[in-house]
Write an enzyme that holds these catalytic residues in place. Structure first.
Site, PDB file in Angstrom:
ATOM      1  N   SER A  20       0.794  -1.342   0.042  1.00 40.05           N
ATOM      2  CA  SER A  20       0.015   0.025  -0.136  1.00 40.05           C
ATOM      3  C   SER A  20       0.930   1.227  -0.019  1.00 40.05           C
ATOM      4  O   SER A  20       0.499   2.392   0.587  1.00 40.05           O
ATOM      5  CB  SER A  20      -0.958   0.020   1.181  1.00 40.05           C
ATOM      6  OG  SER A  20      -1.938  -1.111   1.080  1.00 40.05           O
ATOM      7  N   VAL A  26       4.070   4.209   2.924  1.00 39.94           N
ATOM      8  CA  VAL A  26       2.501   3.612   3.063  1.00 39.94           C
ATOM      9  C   VAL A  26       1.482   4.788   2.884  1.00 39.94           C
ATOM     10  O   VAL A  26       1.657   5.937   3.562  1.00 39.94           O
ATOM     11  CB  VAL A  26       2.349   2.991   4.525  1.00 39.94           C
ATOM     12  CG1 VAL A  26       0.644   2.482   4.608  1.00 39.94           C
ATOM     13  CG2 VAL A  26       3.143   1.934   4.327  1.00 39.94           C
ATOM     14  N   ASP A  27       0.503   4.823   2.081  1.00 41.80           N
ATOM     15  CA  ASP A  27      -0.534   5.819   1.778  1.00 41.80           C
ATOM     16  C   ASP A  27      -1.862   5.222   2.438  1.00 41.80           C
ATOM     17  O   ASP A  27      -2.434   4.178   2.328  1.00 41.80           O
ATOM     18  CB  ASP A  27      -0.708   6.050   0.320  1.00 41.80           C
ATOM     19  CG  ASP A  27      -1.055   7.658  -0.092  1.00 41.80           C
ATOM     20  OD1 ASP A  27      -1.399   8.310   0.772  1.00 41.80           O
ATOM     21  OD2 ASP A  27      -0.944   7.953  -1.100  1.00 41.80           O
ATOM     22  N   GLY A  28      -2.824   6.526   2.757  1.00 43.83           N
ATOM     23  CA  GLY A  28      -3.918   5.983   3.160  1.00 43.83           C
ATOM     24  C   GLY A  28      -4.259   5.416   4.579  1.00 43.83           C
ATOM     25  O   GLY A  28      -5.205   4.867   4.942  1.00 43.83           O
ATOM     26  N   THR A  29      -3.256   5.593   5.557  1.00 37.02           N
ATOM     27  CA  THR A  29      -3.083   5.194   6.841  1.00 37.02           C
ATOM     28  C   THR A  29      -4.268   5.400   7.793  1.00 37.02           C
ATOM     29  O   THR A  29      -4.730   4.742   8.483  1.00 37.02           O
ATOM     30  CB  THR A  29      -1.664   5.534   7.415  1.00 37.02           C
ATOM     31  OG1 THR A  29      -0.651   5.033   6.779  1.00 37.02           O
ATOM     32  CG2 THR A  29      -1.765   4.791   8.987  1.00 37.02           C
TER      33      THR A  29
END
Length: 312
Positions: free
Chosen positions: A145, A152-155
């Protein structure tokens, strides 16, 4: 601001679906006289998705469709979503968020590339003489992701009821309950300049550790600038749907960013902080390595609104 999940005619389009492995994003403008063909396609969209996806039930094919402010009256007439307006361009001292043409938005996603491709090809075929495609981006999940900058994106994405509360219109605009605002931007990254930074410098810019994704104490970081607090001090949430895209042979590496929100005011506040800065905070330091090249705002009506078009 609790809003139970809609039912019946206010069921949302698949805005709340989990991230997929592959996506195709289409932004188009409507040609004069093309409104009827567009309404026909929108009205039959759910059936078209079922037909393309039926042979592959595990493929998870879905599609979200939205319309821009200037196209709304041409397509539907009648009442408008209360907060639908053109994307507001932002010109800061160092960074620019452009407003680019967009009457229609399609967010196609699935577990397989061929399903996304087949649906996108059929949509374009049916709309060929009615619209001009302004942007077509084929995106993909990348390692764990992560975006193409390696983080990491959108955590912080909400889940379950919290996601519905953040992304779906409620009783504040009852005629469009179950809809969502989609703020869309395409970013290109200067990966050579980014990769020249030490990992510690990258982490300070992002506000998270690169390996573990743990939050760091980094005032003024990308994470810090992207946090919006309400009057009660609580964080204001949106549902992010960002995915990497790229063409290495063309030196193109980017992130396609979609913010689904109950009100466009929250992602717009984020963008103002990012591009213009604010009290005690400068512009987002990530923008020194990531340039916005498109910007549009759409309203994603509930599924029943689109299906009713086939009866009109």
């Amino acid at each position: 601001m609790t809003s139970p999940l809609p039912s019946g005619e206010t069921l949302p389009q698949p805005v709340l679906n989990p991230p997929a492995s592959v996506a195709v994003f289409l932004v188009a403008t409507i040609e004069p006289g093309g409104e009827g063909a567009v309404r026909e396609v929108l009205g039959s969209l759910a059936g078209l998705v079922r037909s393309v996806g039926f042979p592959s039930p595990d493929g998870g094919l879905g599609c979200v469709a939205g319309a821009g402010s200037q196209a709304w009256g041409r397509l539907f007439g009648g009442p408008r979503p209360a907060e639908l307006h053109p994307f507001r361009e932002l010109a800061g001292p160092r960074h620019h968020a452009p407003s680019t043409p967009g009457d229609l938005f399609f967010h196609i996603r699935a577990a397989r590339t061929d399903l996304c491709f087949a649906l996108a090809a059929e949509l374009v075929r049916r709309l060929r003489c009615a619209v001009t495609v302004r942007d077509e981006t084929q995106a993909f999940s990348y390692f764990d992701s992560r975006n193409l900058l390696g983080f990491v994106d959108g955590t912080e994405n909400p889940v379950g009821q919290a996601a519905a509360d953040a992304a779906l219109v409620g009783e504040e605009d009852p005629g469009f309950r179950g809809g969502s605002y989609a703020l869309v931007q395409k970013y290109l990254h200067d990966v050579d300049a980014w990769d020249a930074l030490a990992v510690e410098a990258q982490e300070k810019i992002i506000g998270r550790s690169k390996l573990t994704n743990l939050e760091l104490d980094a005032p003024g970081s990308h994470k810090d600038v992207n946090t919006v607090l309400g009057p009660d001090g609580a964080e204001q949430k949106i549902l992010r749907s960002a995915m990497p895209f790229g063409r290495p042979g063309h030196g193109e590496f980017g992130t396609y960013f979609v913010a689904y929100a109950r009100t466009p005011g929250i992602p717009e506040t984020m963008l103002r902080k990012m591009f213009l800065g604010g009290p005690g905070s400068g512009p987002d330091p990530l923008l020194d390595y990531s340039r916005a090249v498109t910007g549009s705002l759409f309203f994603v009506p509930p599924a029943g609104f689109l299906e009713a078009l086939s009866d009109s």
